[in-house]
Design an enzyme around this catalytic site. Structure first.
Site, PDB file in Angstrom:
ATOM      1  N   LYS A  36       0.814  -1.214   0.000  1.00  0.00           N
ATOM      2  CA  LYS A  36       0.000   0.000   0.000  1.00  0.00           C
ATOM      3  C   LYS A  36       0.849   1.265   0.000  1.00  0.00           C
ATOM      4  O   LYS A  36       0.456   2.269  -0.604  1.00  0.00           O
ATOM      5  CB  LYS A  36      -0.943   0.015   1.204  1.00  0.00           C
ATOM      6  CG  LYS A  36      -0.289   0.210   2.555  1.00  0.00           C
ATOM      7  CD  LYS A  36      -1.332   0.242   3.661  1.00  0.00           C
ATOM      8  CE  LYS A  36      -0.684   0.391   5.018  1.00  0.00           C
ATOM      9  NZ  LYS A  36       0.031   1.672   5.178  1.00  0.00           N
ATOM     10  N   THR A  37       2.006   1.241   0.663  1.00  0.00           N
ATOM     11  CA  THR A  37       2.844   2.447   0.684  1.00  0.00           C
ATOM     12  C   THR A  37       3.329   2.779  -0.715  1.00  0.00           C
ATOM     13  O   THR A  37       3.384   3.949  -1.114  1.00  0.00           O
ATOM     14  CB  THR A  37       4.034   2.253   1.633  1.00  0.00           C
ATOM     15  OG1 THR A  37       3.549   1.902   2.935  1.00  0.00           O
ATOM     16  CG2 THR A  37       4.853   3.535   1.738  1.00  0.00           C
ATOM     17  N   ASP A 232      -3.747   7.521   4.663  1.00  0.00           N
ATOM     18  CA  ASP A 232      -3.231   6.170   4.878  1.00  0.00           C
ATOM     19  C   ASP A 232      -3.828   5.608   6.169  1.00  0.00           C
ATOM     20  O   ASP A 232      -4.213   6.361   7.060  1.00  0.00           O
ATOM     21  CB  ASP A 232      -1.708   6.231   4.973  1.00  0.00           C
ATOM     22  CG  ASP A 232      -1.076   4.846   5.004  1.00  0.00           C
ATOM     23  OD1 ASP A 232      -1.741   3.869   4.599  1.00  0.00           O
ATOM     24  OD2 ASP A 232       0.096   4.752   5.433  1.00  0.00           O
ATOM     25  N   GLU A 233      -3.897   4.273   6.284  1.00  0.00           N
ATOM     26  CA  GLU A 233      -4.436   3.605   7.474  1.00  0.00           C
ATOM     27  C   GLU A 233      -5.819   4.175   7.821  1.00  0.00           C
ATOM     28  O   GLU A 233      -6.121   4.479   8.976  1.00  0.00           O
ATOM     29  CB  GLU A 233      -3.478   3.763   8.667  1.00  0.00           C
ATOM     30  CG  GLU A 233      -2.080   3.249   8.438  1.00  0.00           C
ATOM     31  CD  GLU A 233      -1.996   1.728   8.389  1.00  0.00           C
ATOM     32  OE1 GLU A 233      -3.050   1.074   8.514  1.00  0.00           O
ATOM     33  OE2 GLU A 233      -0.885   1.191   8.235  1.00  0.00           O
ATOM     34  N   GLN A 263      -7.673  -4.844   9.678  1.00  0.00           N
ATOM     35  CA  GLN A 263      -6.597  -4.413  10.571  1.00  0.00           C
ATOM     36  C   GLN A 263      -7.018  -3.231  11.446  1.00  0.00           C
ATOM     37  O   GLN A 263      -6.173  -2.484  11.940  1.00  0.00           O
ATOM     38  CB  GLN A 263      -5.351  -4.044   9.757  1.00  0.00           C
ATOM     39  CG  GLN A 263      -4.789  -5.210   8.957  1.00  0.00           C
ATOM     40  CD  GLN A 263      -3.494  -4.863   8.263  1.00  0.00           C
ATOM     41  OE1 GLN A 263      -2.461  -4.627   8.886  1.00  0.00           O
ATOM     42  NE2 GLN A 263      -3.526  -4.828   6.933  1.00  0.00           N
ATOM     43  N   ARG A 645       2.551 -10.156  10.699  1.00  0.00           N
ATOM     44  CA  ARG A 645       3.847  -9.479  10.907  1.00  0.00           C
ATOM     45  C   ARG A 645       4.999 -10.376  10.466  1.00  0.00           C
ATOM     46  O   ARG A 645       6.123  -9.903  10.288  1.00  0.00           O
ATOM     47  CB  ARG A 645       4.058  -9.122  12.391  1.00  0.00           C
ATOM     48  CG  ARG A 645       3.043  -8.180  13.029  1.00  0.00           C
ATOM     49  CD  ARG A 645       2.776  -6.944  12.207  1.00  0.00           C
ATOM     50  NE  ARG A 645       1.612  -7.135  11.348  1.00  0.00           N
ATOM     51  CZ  ARG A 645       1.297  -6.354  10.323  1.00  0.00           C
ATOM     52  NH1 ARG A 645       2.111  -5.345   9.999  1.00  0.00           N
ATOM     53  NH2 ARG A 645       0.225  -6.580   9.593  1.00  0.00           N
TER      54      ARG A 645
END
Length: 788
Positions: A36-37, A232-233, A263, A645
């Site tokens: 996504k970044t 973002d997020e 998330q 993770r």
């Protein structure tokens, strides 16, 4: 970014679709590890390079300075430093602080307003509660502050708070006083940064040909500044943050949000997962893109994660997949107790290091911070260096906060919280009674505490302060005045910090002390001055004038994840350098990744965690889920975050019993373990790993009898059979709950007096009670005091 073909080569099809979308709302569901970044940075670069959008017209916001820094670094590589410098890239709080510096007058602030961090806010509320003589057993200051923050995150002002009890009236009164003190000190808390900007940008446009006031003009100016907004997020946004970005784009609708409802794990701090799930309804015609290819983890880890989150009842359908190798089986280890679990963790780390895996590539995750103690003891025993993310941060150290208080007072002499912090640091004979009298005089005369102190010291205000104490007050005022003059004269921030250490006598005090602790404090202060010099260099490189206000704003907005610190001396490097093991809660691990991850404490009522108190049902009422069901949904999302993770290896541990929070718990394996695909998991029994000095019997099945059994039934875990009872009959299985009945009055230390609504049976009874101002709560019986 050289050309469109190069961009297409770097992106998969859904990523390219998101990057090349230009005008109109865009919703990107980005699964864990889906890049996504890259999508966000390439989208910004595409707007600038292909569509000639001026960089200063683009706003990109995220939730940590670390994420913002990484985003800016990538954009510098794509666009070059000159173009990237003009982009608005930062956290919500940093962005709003920057806007407020420009539009401070419209918000009722001075250009030198200060930002109170968590400790400053607690200090202020502690003083207010003390002055109001509030019973802190019934209503602790931290509870009041938490309630105020919850209200501010919903943009609820004091006069808008529902009042249904005396307790509500008291909370509102304290809220009003807290805001009044912030205004008087020319200060903002973190919530205020967003609220001040929100109130400006939500103002309606002025009618044609009519003169608008300063607040309306400021709102128009801010909205006109940004042509494209990216978040973002997005799943972590609260009500105020969502309202803010909606107001910013109300004229053009160019809002792109990236996130993953799977998330969303920060409900406890105001995040509302409905923002991302309802985005397409709020913005009809929004393009929706799903990034489902995981680039981070092995196929087995991805399948494990998807199996856990797939049981969620409310999620937006997404099918995470990967082209990566199958990888190793997910390992599930059964431990006898928490010490056995910790020893297995330590043995695993040692074994992997012997096999050539660096400790820095491993992370140990846990559901609650209280679990770290036993893990730390096992790591210390084996001399394994570690750090704890979320431990004591550099800027939270007492000596660092003392110097920062001197600097803030030099920039804003009205900041009473900072004055109280350092008026007797180092000790100069100004006691608490004297400080209380100064502050009372300040309130009586409508002055800042520093001004009241000056008048008392000169004998112009009578406050019952003895002559010797007045002399000491005058000496302190002289120190602050010198620092204020130096700041106003434009001295560089680092010089001002050195002057504060010298004139306050703090540096001499630490030198004269000579202890190891004093030397460490002095070294930390030297590190702080070095940090200020680094800020000065960065500001000058960005074409900005370094200032105390700029540095203080930067430090106030550093988050816990931005600055991980170890609580153990072994974590400071030494002979190991940076090769240390990372310990952290699952919440703190969000946004990070490691080659190998160990998740501990996977037992029912620990992970998923069962709270003694259910949270407010109003937020999720429309979802049709009960409080306990929604809590379980978030726990499931938390497990998904923990699993994803890991890149190459995943080790999951559960114990047959553990002592936690001072209580012995007998645990069943977590339901999340039972959700894992059988074909992707291998089991290990107690005693099969090298756990050091602990020994087990020669029959592993006997050891297993001391711990939990784990299997994959086709149905959910069976409930224990209960004795037959008549329909509707309620009972408890222990005598201590039988003393409470529906309608009984009870007292809770935090929530005050309430009335019993129901009693839930079980090994440990739970009481459903209603408390004024909090609503219905489910609380373990032992935390309640019966009232006549």
């Amino acid at each position: 970014m050289s050309n469109a073909d190069a961009v297409a080569d770097d992106l998969n099809e859904p990523q390219l679709e998101a990057v090349t979308h230009v005008d109109g709302p865009l919703l990107v569901f980005a699964g864990a590890g889906s890049g996504k970044t890259r999508v966000i940075t390439y989208r910004i670069a595409n707007l600038v390079a292909t569509h000639s959008v001026p960089p200063y017209r683009i706003l990109a916001v995220t939730f940590t300075n670390k994420a913002a820094g990484e985003m800016r670094e990538r954009l510098e590589r794509l666009l070059g430093p000159e173009l990237a410098r003009d982009l608005w890239v930062g956290t919500f709080h940093a962005t709003c602080a920057r806007l407020l510096r420009k539009h401070h007058q419209a918000a009722g602030l001075s250009p030198r307003f200060v930002i109170y961090d968590d400790a400053d806010q607690r200090s202020l509320m502690d003083r207010i509660v003390k002055e109001r003589d509030v019973d802190t057993d019934e209503l602790p200051a931290r509870t009041v502050l938490a309630r105020i923050h919850a209200l501010k995150q919903e943009a609820i002002a004091p006069d808008e708070v529902p009042r249904n009890s005396r307790r509500d009236d008291l909370v509102v009164s304290l809220y009003e006083e807290y805001d009044k003190r912030l205004r008087a000190a020319d200060a903002c808390d973190f919530d205020d940064l967003l609220l001040h900007v929100l109130r400006l940008v939500e103002r309606p446009d002025p009618p044609p040909h009519e003169r608008a006031d300063d607040r309306t003009l400021a709102g128009v100016s801010i909205r006109a500044l940004f042509r494209y907004v990216l978040v973002d997020e997005f799943q972590d946004t609260n009500a105020v943050q969502y309202r803010l970005v909606r107001a910013l784009v109300r004229a053009h609708g160019n809002l792109a949000v990236v996130g993953d409802d799977d998330q969303s794990i920060y409900r406890w701090r105001g995040a509302d997962v409905r923002n991302i799930r309802g985005f397409a309804k709020d913005f009809p015609g929004a393009r929706v893109v799903k990034l489902e290819q995981n680039y981070r983890s092995t196929a087995r880890i991805v399948r494990a994660a998807l199996a856990v989150i797939g049981k969620s009842r409310e999620r937006i359908a997404k099918e995470l997949w990967t082209a990566n190798d199958e990888g190793e089986l997910v390992e599930v280890r059964s431990a006898v107790d928490e010490r056995d679990e910790a020893q297995q963790v330590a043995a695993y780390v040692d074994a992997r290091q012997a096999e050539g895996v660096a400790r820095r590539d491993l992370a140990v995750l846990y559901r609650t911070n209280a679990q770290s103690r036993v893990l730390e003891e096992a790591l210390r025993a084996r001399r394994i260096p570690y750090r704890i993310v979320g431990g004591l941060r550099f800027f939270d150290r007492a000596e660092v906060k003392h110097l920062l208080a001197y600097l803030r007072l030099s920039a804003n002499p009205r900041s009473d919280v900072d004055l109280v912090r350092i008026v007797n640091v180092p000790a100069r004979g100004i006691g608490a009674t004297t400080v209380d009298r100064v502050q009372q005089a300040a309130r009586n005369h409508g002055l800042a505490s520093l001004e009241a102190m000056r008048e008392i010291a000169r004998g112009k205000i009578e406050a019952g302060v003895a002559a010797a104490a007045r002399k000491r007050l005058l000496a302190f005022v002289a120190i602050v005045d010198e620092l204020v003059s130096a700041e106003a004269a434009g001295h560089p921030p680092s010089e001002l910090a050195e002057l504060a250490l010298e004139r306050s006598g703090y540096a001499d005090h630490l030198r004269e002390d000579g202890s190891d602790e004093a030397q460490t404090r002095a070294q930390n202060l030297g590190e702080l001055v070095g940090s200020i010099r680094e800020y000065e260099q960065a500001a000058e490189a960005a074409g900005e004038r370094p200032s105390i206000t700029g540095f203080l704003e930067r430090t106030a907005l550093i988050s816990t994840v931005d600055e991980p610190r170890g609580q153990d001396p072994l974590a400071r490097g030494g002979a190991w350098g940076d090769d240390v093991l990372t310990l952290m809660s699952v919440h703190a691990a969000k946004g990070l990744e490691f080659r190998e991850v160990l998740i501990t404490g996977l037992e029912e009522e620990l992970f998923p965690f069962v709270r003694a108190r259910d949270e407010d049902d109003a937020l999720f009422g429309p979802s049709g889920l009960t409080r306990s069901e929604e809590s379980l949904e978030e726990e499931r999302r938390l497990a998904y975050v923990a699993i994803t993770r890991a890149r190459q290896r995943l080790l999951l541990l559960h114990a047959g019993h553990r002592t936690l929070f001072g209580q012995l718990r007998f645990g069943r394996p977590s339901r999340f373990l039972l959700d894992l695909p059988r074909a992707d998991v291998k089991l290990s029994l107690p005693g099969t790993a090298d756990v050091g000095p602990r020994s087990f019997s020669s029959r592993p099945e006997r050891d297993l009898d001391r711990g939990p059994r784990l299997a994959w039934p086709d149905a959910p875990p069976r409930e224990q059979p209960k004795a037959a009872r008549e329909p509707g009959e309620r009972y408890v299985e222990r005598d201590e709950g039988a003393d409470l009945r529906r309608g009984d009055r009870v007292r809770h230390k935090r929530f005050g007096v309430g009335r019993v609504i129901d009693v839930e049976e079980g090994a440990e009874p739970k009481i459903v009670a209603e408390f004024s101002g909090f609503g219905e709560m489910t609380i373990l019986r032992r935390f309640l005091e019966p009232l006549p």
